[in-house]
Design a protein around this motif. Structure first.
Motif, PDB file in Angstrom:
ATOM      1  N   PRO A 198       4.612  33.509  60.212  1.00 18.95           N
ATOM      2  CA  PRO A 198       6.081  32.888  59.557  1.00 18.95           C
ATOM      3  C   PRO A 198       5.662  32.520  58.351  1.00 18.95           C
ATOM      4  N   LEU A 199       6.380  32.661  57.007  1.00 19.01           N
ATOM      5  CA  LEU A 199       6.239  32.085  55.827  1.00 19.01           C
ATOM      6  C   LEU A 199       7.630  31.714  55.142  1.00 19.01           C
ATOM      7  N   LEU A 200       7.895  30.634  54.723  1.00 16.32           N
ATOM      8  CA  LEU A 200       8.999  30.270  53.895  1.00 16.32           C
ATOM      9  C   LEU A 200       8.918  30.121  52.555  1.00 16.32           C
ATOM     10  N   LYS A 201       9.929  30.708  51.684  1.00 16.26           N
ATOM     11  CA  LYS A 201       9.927  30.540  50.256  1.00 16.26           C
ATOM     12  C   LYS A 201      11.232  30.056  49.808  1.00 16.26           C
ATOM     13  N   GLY A 202      11.319  28.799  49.110  1.00 15.19           N
ATOM     14  CA  GLY A 202      12.356  28.536  48.688  1.00 15.19           C
ATOM     15  C   GLY A 202      12.713  28.629  46.910  1.00 15.19           C
ATOM     16  N   ALA A 203      13.868  28.813  46.544  1.00 14.79           N
ATOM     17  CA  ALA A 203      14.266  29.128  45.181  1.00 14.79           C
ATOM     18  C   ALA A 203      15.539  28.722  44.882  1.00 14.79           C
ATOM     19  N   THR A 204      15.787  28.547  43.701  1.00 10.93           N
ATOM     20  CA  THR A 204      17.108  28.214  43.192  1.00 10.93           C
ATOM     21  C   THR A 204      17.563  29.321  42.238  1.00 10.93           C
ATOM     22  N   GLY A 205      18.783  29.534  42.383  1.00 11.47           N
ATOM     23  CA  GLY A 205      19.760  30.806  41.766  1.00 11.47           C
ATOM     24  C   GLY A 205      19.813  30.146  40.127  1.00 11.47           C
ATOM     25  N   GLY A 206      19.780  31.195  39.359  1.00 12.14           N
ATOM     26  CA  GLY A 206      20.228  30.873  37.924  1.00 12.14           C
ATOM     27  C   GLY A 206      19.420  31.719  37.029  1.00 12.14           C
ATOM     28  N   GLN A 217      33.290  33.213  45.497  1.00 12.68           N
ATOM     29  CA  GLN A 217      33.205  32.221  46.550  1.00 12.68           C
ATOM     30  C   GLN A 217      32.167  32.085  47.305  1.00 12.68           C
ATOM     31  N   CYS A 218      31.105  32.511  46.871  1.00 11.73           N
ATOM     32  CA  CYS A 218      29.720  32.283  47.751  1.00 11.73           C
ATOM     33  C   CYS A 218      28.735  31.852  46.744  1.00 11.73           C
ATOM     34  N   ASP A 219      28.331  30.398  46.984  1.00 13.92           N
ATOM     35  CA  ASP A 219      27.369  29.684  46.264  1.00 13.92           C
ATOM     36  C   ASP A 219      25.870  30.263  46.600  1.00 13.92           C
ATOM     37  N   THR A 220      25.181  30.967  45.498  1.00 14.86           N
ATOM     38  CA  THR A 220      23.863  31.339  45.353  1.00 14.86           C
ATOM     39  C   THR A 220      23.099  30.431  44.840  1.00 14.86           C
ATOM     40  N   GLY A 221      23.195  29.368  44.497  1.00 19.18           N
ATOM     41  CA  GLY A 221      22.427  28.359  43.888  1.00 19.18           C
ATOM     42  C   GLY A 221      21.334  27.905  44.414  1.00 19.18           C
ATOM     43  N   SER A 222      21.137  28.025  45.851  1.00 16.21           N
ATOM     44  CA  SER A 222      19.890  27.892  46.673  1.00 16.21           C
ATOM     45  C   SER A 222      19.651  29.056  47.484  1.00 16.21           C
ATOM     46  N   ILE A 223      18.314  29.325  47.490  1.00 14.42           N
ATOM     47  CA  ILE A 223      17.953  30.411  48.422  1.00 14.42           C
ATOM     48  C   ILE A 223      16.688  30.041  49.334  1.00 14.42           C
ATOM     49  N   LEU A 224      16.936  30.515  50.522  1.00 19.08           N
ATOM     50  CA  LEU A 224      15.585  30.269  51.467  1.00 19.08           C
ATOM     51  C   LEU A 224      15.290  31.550  52.095  1.00 19.08           C
ATOM     52  N   TYR A 225      14.034  32.169  51.828  1.00 20.95           N
ATOM     53  CA  TYR A 225      13.495  33.100  52.477  1.00 20.95           C
ATOM     54  C   TYR A 225      12.630  32.795  53.737  1.00 20.95           C
ATOM     55  N   HIS A 226      13.265  33.492  54.850  1.00 19.21           N
ATOM     56  CA  HIS A 226      12.252  33.342  55.992  1.00 19.21           C
ATOM     57  C   HIS A 226      11.584  34.726  56.223  1.00 19.21           C
ATOM     58  N   MET A 227      10.174  34.857  56.157  1.00 21.23           N
ATOM     59  CA  MET A 227       9.541  36.037  56.196  1.00 21.23           C
ATOM     60  C   MET A 227       8.524  36.284  57.230  1.00 21.23           C
ATOM     61  N   GLU A 228       8.496  37.342  57.962  1.00 25.04           N
ATOM     62  CA  GLU A 228       7.380  37.378  58.730  1.00 25.04           C
ATOM     63  C   GLU A 228       6.389  38.491  58.285  1.00 25.04           C
ATOM     64  N   ALA A 229       5.335  37.806  58.075  1.00 23.66           N
ATOM     65  CA  ALA A 229       4.149  38.794  57.161  1.00 23.66           C
ATOM     66  C   ALA A 229       3.330  39.754  58.167  1.00 23.66           C
ATOM     67  N   GLN A 230       3.350  41.027  57.712  1.00 24.55           N
ATOM     68  CA  GLN A 230       2.852  41.826  58.420  1.00 24.55           C
ATOM     69  C   GLN A 230       2.005  42.843  57.579  1.00 24.55           C
ATOM     70  N   GLY A 231       0.736  42.632  57.409  1.00 24.96           N
ATOM     71  CA  GLY A 231      -0.195  43.318  56.682  1.00 24.96           C
ATOM     72  C   GLY A 231      -0.196  42.540  55.227  1.00 24.96           C
ATOM     73  N   ALA A 232       0.277  41.602  54.980  1.00 23.38           N
ATOM     74  CA  ALA A 232       0.393  40.957  53.750  1.00 23.38           C
ATOM     75  C   ALA A 232      -0.894  40.548  53.013  1.00 23.38           C
ATOM     76  N   ALA A 233      -1.457  40.518  51.945  1.00 25.98           N
ATOM     77  CA  ALA A 233      -2.489  40.124  51.298  1.00 25.98           C
ATOM     78  C   ALA A 233      -2.418  38.581  50.689  1.00 25.98           C
ATOM     79  N   GLY A 234      -3.134  37.679  51.324  1.00 22.91           N
ATOM     80  CA  GLY A 234      -2.965  36.337  50.731  1.00 22.91           C
ATOM     81  C   GLY A 234      -3.880  35.173  51.268  1.00 22.91           C
ATOM     82  N   VAL A 235      -3.860  33.998  50.743  1.00 23.23           N
ATOM     83  CA  VAL A 235      -4.602  33.011  51.159  1.00 23.23           C
ATOM     84  C   VAL A 235      -3.798  31.510  51.010  1.00 23.23           C
TER      85      VAL A 235
END
Length: 327
Positions: free
Chosen positions: A189-197, A278-296
């Motif tokens: 499991p991996l998380l990524k936070g971002a702001t919209g803009g 009517q939907c605020d997209t100023g804050s974005i949180l991705y919850h990802m399940e890595a499957q075969g992803a390359a990274g360290v």
């Protein structure tokens, strides 16, 4: 970032033609408390689903990262250390390195591709100046009578304008090659936070365009480096938030894999809220399940190559061109 069509997109488009009983839809949407409660439960689960809550996966990733670093030559390790120093500096180099990995040779080339306004060189110079001041690369010298100070300022601005091709292209390629060749990450499991803009001087994303693409069943591609966090709190910080409570009260969850009429009602309703503003997209949180992803793990990599202090973020960094199929 960008979005692309998949088989799931076509399925959801077909689902969009599904006849919906208006009375049933109204009844479902009227039960706001039940919908919100289900969303709160899912939000609470995500707070406990970061990598730090899964020690076996975290240990395995750290070991993989260190072993991958040890497998390289001393000269190559030096290059990776330098690339990490650039990427994790506070001077905005991570933004410029992402631009480089997207295939742009220069900063002006990138700006011109994003906005016709930047076909005007004066606007490019303004961007460079604002970028430098934002990341404290430049020190403002407005109305200075010191000619030498003004000349140094202009030289620094010119160096920043050409920093990708002069300095960062090589380190960006070195880092991406190291990440691309890393052992694959599975069931992590991996998380990524971002702001919209969607500001070009940062790694922000266009929140409205992102959510619309997700609701249409498109996959999201990370065209530059994919930076994720092992800890929920750090991901929330990148959302522009500091406490779970300020995420706001969740409205609903939508299962894009389900063809149930109830899920289609919720999907269409979310699209309507987005279109109405009517939907605020100023804050974005991705919850990802890595499957075969390359990274360290960057902290584990830095432990192995003695690259200085460890970063509190505990960043899991992946190569460019990873994508996320939304569910």
């Amino acid at each position: 970032m960008s979005a692309f069509r998949t088989g799931n997109t076509r399925r959801i488009e077909s689902r969009g033609q599904m006849p919906i009983n208006p009375a049933r839809a109204q009844e479902l949407l009227a039960d706001e408390q039940r919908l919100s409660h289900a969303a709160e439960q899912m939000m609470a689960a995500i707070t406990q689903n970061d990598l730090n809550h899964f020690p076996p996966q975290k240990i395995a990733l750290d070991q993989q990262s260190r072993a991958h670093m040890l497998a390289t030559s001393p000269a190559h390790r030096q290059g990776i250390r330098e690339a990490l120093d650039f990427y994790q500096s506070k001077s905005g180099d991570n933004v410029l390195m992402n631009i480089s990995r997207m295939g742009y040779q220069t900063l002006p080339e990138f700006l011109k591709a994003c906005d016709n306004d930047y076909h005007d060189d004066d606007n490019i110079d303004d961007f460079v100046e604002n970028f430098g001041l934002k990341y404290s690369v430049l020190n403002e010298v407005e109305d200075s009578d010191d000619e030498e100070e003004v000349e140094d300022y202009e030289d620094d601005k010119a160096a920043l304008k050409s920093r990708i091709e002069d300095t960062l292209s090589g380190p960006s390629q070195t880092l991406d090659a190291h990440l691309s060749q890393a052992p694959r990450i599975h069931n992590t499991p991996l998380l990524k936070g971002a702001t919209g803009g969607d500001n070009l001087d940062s790694t922000q994303v266009n929140g409205n365009a992102l959510l619309k693409s997700v609701l249409e069943g498109k996959a999201i591609r990370f065209n530059g480096f994919l930076s994720t966090s092992a800890e929920f709190k750090q991901a929330i910080d990148f959302c522009g938030r500091t406490e779970r409570s300020v995420l706001g009260k969740p409205i609903m969850t939508i299962d894009l894999n389900s063809d149930a009429p109830e899920q289609e009602v919720l999907r269409r309703h979310a699209l309507q809220l987005l279109e109405r503003g009517q939907c605020d997209t100023g804050s974005i949180l991705y919850h990802m399940e890595a499957q075969g992803a390359a990274g360290v793990s960057l902290n584990a990599t830095k432990q192995e190559n003695s690259a200085g202090h460890l970063d509190h973020e505990d960043e899991i960094l992946m190569a460019s061109q990873h994508y996320r199929a939304c569910t």
